[in-house]
Design a protein around this motif. Sequence first.
Motif, PDB file in Angstrom:
ATOM      1  N   PHE A   1      -8.482   0.830   0.214  1.00  0.00           N
ATOM      2  CA  PHE A   1      -7.485   1.893   0.288  1.00  0.00           C
ATOM      3  C   PHE A   1      -7.189   2.448  -1.107  1.00  0.00           C
ATOM      4  N   LEU A   2      -6.955   1.535  -2.066  1.00  0.00           N
ATOM      5  CA  LEU A   2      -6.613   1.957  -3.427  1.00  0.00           C
ATOM      6  C   LEU A   2      -7.810   2.622  -4.108  1.00  0.00           C
TER       7      LEU A   2
ATOM      8  N   LEU B   1      -1.575  17.149 -10.206  1.00  0.00           N
ATOM      9  CA  LEU B   1      -2.903  17.608 -10.628  1.00  0.00           C
ATOM     10  C   LEU B   1      -3.278  18.912  -9.939  1.00  0.00           C
ATOM     11  N   MET B   2      -2.777  19.090  -8.711  1.00  0.00           N
ATOM     12  CA  MET B   2      -3.138  20.289  -7.959  1.00  0.00           C
ATOM     13  C   MET B   2      -2.302  21.500  -8.363  1.00  0.00           C
TER      14      MET B   2
ATOM     15  N   ALA C   1       2.405   1.656  -3.370  1.00  0.00           N
ATOM     16  CA  ALA C   1       1.406   2.052  -4.373  1.00  0.00           C
ATOM     17  C   ALA C   1       1.015   3.509  -4.212  1.00  0.00           C
ATOM     18  N   SER C   2       1.048   3.992  -2.974  1.00  0.00           N
ATOM     19  CA  SER C   2       0.581   5.359  -2.740  1.00  0.00           C
ATOM     20  C   SER C   2       1.584   6.409  -3.222  1.00  0.00           C
TER      21      SER C   2
ATOM     22  N   MET D   1      -6.910  -3.465   1.381  1.00  0.00           N
ATOM     23  CA  MET D   1      -6.037  -2.851   0.374  1.00  0.00           C
ATOM     24  C   MET D   1      -6.864  -2.318  -0.799  1.00  0.00           C
TER      25      MET D   1
ATOM     26  N   LEU E   1      -8.049   6.111  -2.789  1.00  0.00           N
ATOM     27  CA  LEU E   1      -7.017   6.961  -3.396  1.00  0.00           C
ATOM     28  C   LEU E   1      -7.411   7.376  -4.811  1.00  0.00           C
TER      29      LEU E   1
ATOM     30  N   LEU F   1      -8.133  11.134  -6.361  1.00  0.00           N
ATOM     31  CA  LEU F   1      -7.444  11.684  -7.527  1.00  0.00           C
ATOM     32  C   LEU F   1      -8.421  12.269  -8.531  1.00  0.00           C
TER      33      LEU F   1
ATOM     34  N   MET G   1       0.835  -1.209   0.000  1.00  0.00           N
ATOM     35  CA  MET G   1       0.000   0.000   0.000  1.00  0.00           C
ATOM     36  C   MET G   1       0.867   1.254   0.000  1.00  0.00           C
TER      37      MET G   1
ATOM     38  N   ALA H   1     -10.041  21.394  -5.888  1.00  0.00           N
ATOM     39  CA  ALA H   1      -9.030  22.449  -5.911  1.00  0.00           C
ATOM     40  C   ALA H   1      -9.625  23.745  -6.449  1.00  0.00           C
TER      41      ALA H   1
ATOM     42  N   LEU I   1      -9.972  15.563  -7.019  1.00  0.00           N
ATOM     43  CA  LEU I   1      -9.046  16.618  -6.584  1.00  0.00           C
ATOM     44  C   LEU I   1      -9.103  17.901  -7.429  1.00  0.00           C
ATOM     45  N   PRO I   2      -9.083  17.813  -8.781  1.00  0.00           N
ATOM     46  CA  PRO I   2      -9.108  19.046  -9.563  1.00  0.00           C
ATOM     47  C   PRO I   2     -10.352  19.889  -9.289  1.00  0.00           C
TER      48      PRO I   2
ATOM     49  N   ILE J   1       1.040  11.918  -8.644  1.00  0.00           N
ATOM     50  CA  ILE J   1       0.029  12.329  -9.633  1.00  0.00           C
ATOM     51  C   ILE J   1      -0.914  13.362  -9.015  1.00  0.00           C
ATOM     52  N   ALA J   2      -1.310  13.100  -7.748  1.00  0.00           N
ATOM     53  CA  ALA J   2      -2.243  14.013  -7.077  1.00  0.00           C
ATOM     54  C   ALA J   2      -1.654  15.399  -6.942  1.00  0.00           C
TER      55      ALA J   2
ATOM     56  N   PRO K   1      -1.074  24.495 -10.539  1.00  0.00           N
ATOM     57  CA  PRO K   1      -1.648  25.250 -11.647  1.00  0.00           C
ATOM     58  C   PRO K   1      -0.773  25.081 -12.880  1.00  0.00           C
ATOM     59  N   GLU K   2      -1.376  24.718 -13.970  1.00  0.00           N
ATOM     60  CA  GLU K   2      -0.613  24.551 -15.192  1.00  0.00           C
ATOM     61  C   GLU K   2      -1.407  25.119 -16.361  1.00  0.00           C
TER      62      GLU K   2
ATOM     63  N   LEU L   1       0.790   7.505  -6.811  1.00  0.00           N
ATOM     64  CA  LEU L   1      -0.530   8.155  -6.773  1.00  0.00           C
ATOM     65  C   LEU L   1      -0.425   9.542  -6.137  1.00  0.00           C
TER      66      LEU L   1
END
Lengths: 172, 178
Positions: free
Chosen positions: B9-10, A104-105, A93-94, B6, B13, B17, A90, B24, B20-21, A100-101, A107-108, A97
Amino acid sequence: MNKYDEKWEEQINALLDGELSADGAELLKAEATDDRELARAIIEAYQLQQVMDTVKVERAPDSLRKRLRAIPAGQQPKPAFSFFQPRWAMALASIPLAIIAISLMQPETPTESEIAQARQEMAIAFAYLDKAGAITGREIESTVGQTMANAVTGSVNKAIQSQNLNSKEKKV
Amino acid sequence: MKRSIMNKFLTGLFCMLVTLPVIAQEDELKDLPGYVDFGDLSATYGEPKITINLGGTMLNFVGMMSSAESPETSDLISKLKGIRVQIYNTDDNVDAAKSQYSKVKGNLKGSGWEPVVQVNDEDEQVLVYMKMKEGNMEGMTVMVVDEDEAVFVNIIGQLNPAELGRVMETFDVNVDLD
Protein backbone atom coordinates in the motif's frame (compact mmCIF):
# COMPACT_ATOMS: atom_id res chain seq x y z
CA MET A 1 -34.67 -11.82 56.67
CA ASN A 2 -37.87 -11.47 54.69
CA LYS A 3 -38.89 -8.34 56.50
CA TYR A 4 -35.45 -6.94 56.46
CA ASP A 5 -35.28 -4.43 53.64
CA GLU A 6 -32.52 -3.44 51.24
CA LYS A 7 -31.60 -0.44 53.31
CA TRP A 8 -30.36 -2.67 56.17
CA GLU A 9 -28.51 -4.93 53.71
CA GLU A 10 -26.57 -1.96 52.37
CA GLN A 11 -25.82 -0.82 55.90
CA ILE A 12 -24.56 -4.30 56.89
CA ASN A 13 -22.28 -4.47 53.83
CA ALA A 14 -20.95 -1.01 54.60
CA LEU A 15 -20.31 -2.02 58.21
CA LEU A 16 -18.36 -5.13 57.21
CA ASP A 17 -16.36 -3.15 54.67
CA GLY A 18 -15.55 -0.53 57.29
CA GLU A 19 -17.27 2.14 55.27
CA LEU A 20 -20.18 2.85 57.64
CA SER A 21 -19.92 6.04 59.70
CA ALA A 22 -19.81 5.85 63.49
CA ASP A 23 -23.34 7.26 63.75
CA GLY A 24 -24.59 4.74 61.19
CA ALA A 25 -22.92 1.90 63.06
CA GLU A 26 -24.51 3.00 66.40
CA LEU A 27 -27.93 3.23 64.74
CA LEU A 28 -27.56 -0.22 63.20
CA LYS A 29 -26.47 -1.65 66.56
CA ALA A 30 -29.48 -0.08 68.30
CA GLU A 31 -31.83 -1.51 65.67
CA ALA A 32 -30.24 -4.95 65.96
CA THR A 33 -30.81 -4.91 69.74
CA ASP A 34 -34.56 -4.69 69.17
CA ASP A 35 -34.72 -6.67 65.91
CA ARG A 36 -33.54 -10.27 66.24
CA GLU A 37 -33.70 -10.93 62.49
CA LEU A 38 -31.48 -7.96 61.78
CA ALA A 39 -29.06 -9.10 64.47
CA ARG A 40 -28.95 -12.57 62.91
CA ALA A 41 -28.40 -11.10 59.45
CA ILE A 42 -25.44 -9.10 60.74
CA ILE A 43 -23.93 -12.19 62.39
CA GLU A 44 -24.45 -14.36 59.26
CA ALA A 45 -22.87 -11.73 57.03
CA TYR A 46 -19.92 -11.45 59.40
CA GLN A 47 -19.47 -15.23 59.48
CA LEU A 48 -19.65 -15.40 55.66
CA GLN A 49 -16.96 -12.76 55.40
CA GLN A 50 -14.73 -14.73 57.78
CA VAL A 51 -15.17 -17.88 55.67
CA MET A 52 -14.39 -16.01 52.43
CA ASP A 53 -11.24 -14.60 53.97
CA THR A 54 -9.96 -18.12 54.66
CA VAL A 55 -10.39 -19.21 51.02
CA LYS A 56 -7.02 -19.14 49.21
CA VAL A 57 -6.53 -18.44 45.54
CA GLU A 58 -5.77 -21.78 43.92
CA ARG A 59 -2.92 -21.89 41.40
CA ALA A 60 -3.95 -23.28 37.99
CA PRO A 61 -2.39 -26.61 37.04
CA ASP A 62 0.82 -26.33 34.97
CA SER A 63 -0.75 -28.18 32.02
CA LEU A 64 -3.55 -25.59 31.82
CA ARG A 65 -1.08 -22.71 32.10
CA LYS A 66 1.01 -24.17 29.24
CA ARG A 67 -2.08 -24.51 27.06
CA LEU A 68 -3.12 -20.93 27.71
CA ARG A 69 0.34 -19.69 26.78
CA ALA A 70 0.25 -21.76 23.58
CA ILE A 71 -2.79 -19.88 22.23
CA PRO A 72 -1.50 -17.83 19.23
CA ALA A 73 -1.70 -14.07 19.48
CA GLY A 74 -4.00 -13.97 16.43
CA GLN A 75 -6.69 -15.94 18.32
CA GLN A 76 -6.68 -13.70 21.31
CA PRO A 77 -9.51 -11.21 21.53
CA LYS A 78 -8.61 -8.01 19.70
CA PRO A 79 -9.01 -4.61 21.27
CA ALA A 80 -12.03 -2.80 19.86
CA PHE A 81 -9.97 0.22 18.74
CA SER A 82 -6.29 0.93 18.43
CA PHE A 83 -4.29 3.39 16.32
CA PHE A 84 -1.64 0.68 15.94
CA GLN A 85 -3.92 -1.67 14.01
CA PRO A 86 -2.74 -1.99 10.36
CA ARG A 87 -5.80 -0.38 8.85
CA TRP A 88 -5.47 2.65 11.14
CA ALA A 89 -1.73 2.87 10.54
CA MET A 90 -2.37 2.89 6.76
CA ALA A 91 -5.10 5.48 7.07
CA LEU A 92 -2.93 7.73 9.23
CA ALA A 93 0.06 7.29 6.90
CA SER A 94 -2.02 8.19 3.88
CA ILE A 95 -3.07 11.61 5.27
CA PRO A 96 0.34 13.37 4.95
CA LEU A 97 0.96 11.57 1.64
CA ALA A 98 -2.37 12.77 0.29
CA ILE A 99 -1.55 16.34 1.39
CA ILE A 100 1.80 16.14 -0.44
CA ALA A 101 0.08 14.70 -3.53
CA ILE A 102 -2.50 17.49 -3.62
CA SER A 103 0.20 20.14 -3.16
CA LEU A 104 2.21 18.60 -6.03
CA MET A 105 -0.80 18.86 -8.32
CA GLN A 106 -1.38 22.52 -7.55
CA PRO A 107 0.08 24.88 -10.16
CA GLU A 108 2.85 26.82 -8.53
CA THR A 109 5.66 29.07 -9.61
CA PRO A 110 8.51 26.97 -11.00
CA THR A 111 12.04 27.63 -9.85
CA GLU A 112 14.63 29.26 -12.09
CA SER A 113 16.35 25.91 -12.66
CA GLU A 114 13.03 24.31 -13.65
CA ILE A 115 12.43 27.08 -16.19
CA ALA A 116 15.98 26.66 -17.53
CA GLN A 117 15.32 22.90 -17.81
CA ALA A 118 12.05 23.58 -19.67
CA ARG A 119 13.90 25.95 -22.02
CA GLN A 120 16.47 23.25 -22.71
CA GLU A 121 13.70 20.71 -23.39
CA MET A 122 11.98 23.14 -25.73
CA ALA A 123 15.25 23.64 -27.63
CA ILE A 124 15.57 19.85 -27.99
CA ALA A 125 12.02 19.64 -29.36
CA PHE A 126 12.71 22.45 -31.85
CA ALA A 127 16.01 20.83 -32.85
CA TYR A 128 14.14 17.65 -33.74
CA LEU A 129 11.64 19.69 -35.77
CA ASP A 130 14.61 21.25 -37.51
CA LYS A 131 16.05 17.81 -38.17
CA ALA A 132 12.76 16.62 -39.69
CA GLY A 133 12.74 19.74 -41.85
CA ALA A 134 16.30 19.08 -42.99
CA ILE A 135 15.48 15.46 -43.90
CA THR A 136 12.40 16.41 -45.90
CA GLY A 137 14.26 19.28 -47.60
CA ARG A 138 17.14 16.94 -48.53
CA GLU A 139 14.71 14.35 -49.84
CA ILE A 140 12.84 16.84 -51.96
CA GLU A 141 16.12 18.27 -53.25
CA SER A 142 17.46 14.85 -54.27
CA THR A 143 14.17 14.03 -55.98
CA VAL A 144 13.23 17.23 -57.78
CA GLY A 145 16.26 19.50 -57.46
CA GLN A 146 17.23 22.51 -55.37
CA THR A 147 14.92 25.00 -57.03
CA MET A 148 11.85 22.86 -56.53
CA ALA A 149 12.87 22.01 -52.97
CA ASN A 150 13.07 25.69 -52.08
CA ALA A 151 9.78 26.28 -53.81
CA VAL A 152 8.07 23.45 -51.88
CA THR A 153 9.50 24.28 -48.46
CA GLY A 154 8.98 27.96 -49.16
CA SER A 155 5.36 27.43 -50.09
CA VAL A 156 4.78 25.41 -46.93
CA ASN A 157 6.27 28.18 -44.82
CA LYS A 158 4.28 30.80 -46.71
CA ALA A 159 1.11 28.81 -46.20
CA ILE A 160 1.70 28.63 -42.48
CA GLN A 161 2.72 32.29 -42.30
CA SER A 162 -0.43 33.30 -44.12
CA GLN A 163 -2.46 31.36 -41.55
CA ASN A 164 -0.72 33.32 -38.80
CA LEU A 165 -1.35 36.61 -40.59
CA ASN A 166 -5.00 35.70 -40.99
CA SER A 167 -5.32 34.96 -37.30
CA LYS A 168 -3.57 38.25 -36.44
CA GLU A 169 -5.89 40.18 -38.75
CA LYS A 170 -8.88 38.52 -37.13
CA LYS A 171 -7.63 39.55 -33.69
CA VAL A 172 -7.19 43.15 -34.86
CA MET B 1 0.92 -11.03 5.73
CA LYS B 2 -0.58 -7.80 7.08
CA ARG B 3 2.83 -6.12 6.98
CA SER B 4 3.19 -7.20 3.35
CA ILE B 5 -0.15 -5.61 2.44
CA MET B 6 0.83 -2.42 4.25
CA ASN B 7 4.20 -2.33 2.46
CA LYS B 8 2.47 -2.73 -0.89
CA PHE B 9 0.00 0.00 0.00
CA LEU B 10 2.74 2.45 1.02
CA THR B 11 4.89 1.54 -2.02
CA GLY B 12 1.90 2.16 -4.28
CA LEU B 13 1.28 5.55 -2.66
CA PHE B 14 4.95 6.50 -3.06
CA CYS B 15 4.97 5.55 -6.76
CA MET B 16 1.80 7.56 -7.24
CA LEU B 17 3.44 10.62 -5.69
CA VAL B 18 6.49 10.34 -7.96
CA THR B 19 4.46 10.01 -11.16
CA LEU B 20 1.75 12.55 -10.30
CA PRO B 21 3.51 15.68 -11.64
CA VAL B 22 4.23 13.98 -15.02
CA ILE B 23 0.67 12.65 -15.24
CA ALA B 24 -0.69 16.07 -14.30
CA GLN B 25 1.28 17.73 -17.17
CA GLU B 26 0.15 15.05 -19.62
CA ASP B 27 -3.47 15.35 -18.49
CA GLU B 28 -3.34 19.13 -18.90
CA LEU B 29 -2.53 18.64 -22.60
CA LYS B 30 -4.82 15.70 -23.40
CA ASP B 31 -7.94 17.84 -23.72
CA LEU B 32 -6.40 20.25 -26.24
CA PRO B 33 -7.44 19.79 -29.91
CA GLY B 34 -3.83 19.65 -31.15
CA TYR B 35 -2.93 16.74 -28.85
CA VAL B 36 -1.82 13.45 -30.45
CA ASP B 37 -1.63 10.12 -28.66
CA PHE B 38 1.62 8.41 -29.74
CA GLY B 39 0.98 5.26 -27.74
CA ASP B 40 3.71 3.49 -25.84
CA LEU B 41 6.68 1.65 -27.37
CA SER B 42 8.46 0.97 -24.10
CA ALA B 43 7.51 -2.73 -24.23
CA THR B 44 9.73 -3.07 -27.32
CA TYR B 45 12.43 -0.43 -26.84
CA GLY B 46 12.41 0.18 -23.10
CA GLU B 47 11.92 3.58 -21.58
CA PRO B 48 12.15 6.49 -24.08
CA LYS B 49 15.58 8.08 -24.52
CA ILE B 50 13.91 11.47 -24.23
CA THR B 51 10.46 12.32 -22.88
CA ILE B 52 9.32 15.95 -22.85
CA ASN B 53 5.95 17.16 -21.62
CA LEU B 54 5.75 20.94 -21.39
CA GLY B 55 2.36 22.40 -20.57
CA GLY B 56 1.03 25.90 -21.10
CA THR B 57 1.92 27.07 -17.59
CA MET B 58 5.59 26.20 -17.92
CA LEU B 59 5.76 27.60 -21.46
CA ASN B 60 4.34 30.88 -20.18
CA PHE B 61 7.17 31.10 -17.67
CA VAL B 62 9.77 30.28 -20.34
CA GLY B 63 8.22 32.94 -22.58
CA MET B 64 8.34 35.53 -19.81
CA MET B 65 11.97 34.71 -19.09
CA SER B 66 12.81 35.05 -22.79
CA SER B 67 11.01 38.34 -23.35
CA ALA B 68 13.94 40.51 -22.22
CA GLU B 69 16.56 38.89 -24.44
CA SER B 70 14.38 38.13 -27.46
CA PRO B 71 10.85 39.46 -27.94
CA GLU B 72 10.60 37.34 -31.10
CA THR B 73 11.22 34.14 -29.11
CA SER B 74 8.79 35.23 -26.43
CA ASP B 75 6.17 35.91 -29.10
CA LEU B 76 6.68 32.46 -30.65
CA ILE B 77 6.41 30.72 -27.28
CA SER B 78 3.30 32.67 -26.29
CA LYS B 79 1.38 30.98 -29.11
CA LEU B 80 2.29 27.50 -27.89
CA LYS B 81 0.07 25.54 -25.52
CA GLY B 82 2.15 22.42 -25.17
CA ILE B 83 5.21 20.54 -26.41
CA ARG B 84 5.53 16.76 -26.23
CA VAL B 85 8.44 14.64 -27.37
CA GLN B 86 9.06 10.90 -27.16
CA ILE B 87 12.27 9.45 -28.57
CA TYR B 88 13.21 5.77 -28.50
CA ASN B 89 16.42 4.07 -29.53
CA THR B 90 15.44 1.60 -32.24
CA ASP B 91 18.86 -0.10 -32.65
CA ASP B 92 18.08 -1.41 -36.16
CA ASN B 93 14.83 -2.95 -34.95
CA VAL B 94 12.36 -0.60 -36.62
CA ASP B 95 9.36 -2.92 -37.06
CA ALA B 96 7.51 -1.85 -33.91
CA ALA B 97 8.28 1.83 -34.53
CA LYS B 98 7.09 1.62 -38.15
CA SER B 99 3.93 -0.13 -37.03
CA GLN B 100 3.24 2.61 -34.48
CA TYR B 101 4.07 5.26 -37.09
CA SER B 102 1.42 3.79 -39.41
CA LYS B 103 -1.10 3.51 -36.61
CA VAL B 104 -0.68 7.15 -35.53
CA LYS B 105 -0.76 8.27 -39.16
CA GLY B 106 -4.10 6.47 -39.62
CA ASN B 107 -5.49 8.16 -36.49
CA LEU B 108 -4.35 11.59 -37.71
CA LYS B 109 -6.04 11.12 -41.09
CA GLY B 110 -9.29 10.25 -39.39
CA SER B 111 -9.32 13.21 -37.04
CA GLY B 112 -8.92 16.29 -39.22
CA TRP B 113 -5.11 16.42 -39.53
CA GLU B 114 -3.59 17.29 -42.90
CA PRO B 115 -0.29 15.99 -44.31
CA VAL B 116 2.31 18.69 -45.00
CA VAL B 117 5.41 16.70 -45.91
CA GLN B 118 6.02 12.97 -46.03
CA VAL B 119 9.17 11.00 -46.86
CA ASN B 120 8.87 7.26 -47.35
CA ASP B 121 12.41 5.96 -47.81
CA GLU B 122 13.46 2.43 -47.13
CA ASP B 123 15.83 3.62 -44.40
CA GLU B 124 13.91 6.61 -43.20
CA GLN B 125 10.32 7.65 -42.79
CA VAL B 126 9.37 11.22 -42.00
CA LEU B 127 5.92 12.67 -41.64
CA VAL B 128 4.73 16.19 -40.84
CA TYR B 129 1.03 16.72 -40.19
CA MET B 130 -0.82 19.88 -39.19
CA LYS B 131 -4.23 20.51 -37.76
CA MET B 132 -6.03 23.71 -38.73
CA LYS B 133 -9.36 25.08 -37.62
CA GLU B 134 -10.94 28.21 -39.10
CA GLY B 135 -7.56 29.38 -40.41
CA ASN B 136 -5.77 28.84 -37.10
CA MET B 137 -3.17 26.17 -36.46
CA GLU B 138 -4.13 23.93 -33.53
CA GLY B 139 -1.17 21.58 -33.65
CA MET B 140 1.71 20.05 -35.52
CA THR B 141 2.94 16.48 -35.45
CA VAL B 142 6.33 15.25 -36.64
CA MET B 143 7.33 11.60 -36.71
CA VAL B 144 10.72 10.30 -37.81
CA VAL B 145 11.62 6.62 -37.84
CA ASP B 146 15.06 5.41 -38.90
CA GLU B 147 17.49 2.67 -37.94
CA ASP B 148 18.76 4.68 -34.94
CA GLU B 149 15.69 6.18 -33.36
CA ALA B 150 11.96 6.75 -33.48
CA VAL B 151 11.02 10.39 -32.88
CA PHE B 152 7.51 11.58 -32.05
CA VAL B 153 7.00 15.34 -31.63
CA ASN B 154 3.68 17.02 -30.94
CA ILE B 155 3.45 20.80 -30.88
CA ILE B 156 0.15 22.06 -29.52
CA GLY B 157 -0.81 25.59 -30.49
CA GLN B 158 0.56 27.78 -33.28
CA LEU B 159 4.09 27.53 -34.61
CA ASN B 160 5.60 29.25 -37.61
CA PRO B 161 8.46 27.12 -39.02
CA ALA B 162 9.99 30.20 -40.68
CA GLU B 163 10.35 31.82 -37.24
CA LEU B 164 11.66 28.60 -35.74
CA GLY B 165 15.07 28.83 -37.45
CA ARG B 166 15.63 32.39 -36.22
CA VAL B 167 14.48 31.55 -32.72
CA MET B 168 16.80 28.52 -32.52
CA GLU B 169 19.79 30.87 -32.58
CA THR B 170 18.67 32.52 -29.36
CA PHE B 171 18.68 29.22 -27.49
CA ASP B 172 22.11 28.85 -26.05
CA VAL B 173 21.97 25.05 -26.02
CA ASN B 174 23.99 22.52 -27.91
CA VAL B 175 21.76 19.72 -29.18
CA ASP B 176 23.65 17.00 -31.06
CA LEU B 177 21.21 14.90 -33.03
CA ASP B 178 23.63 12.93 -35.21
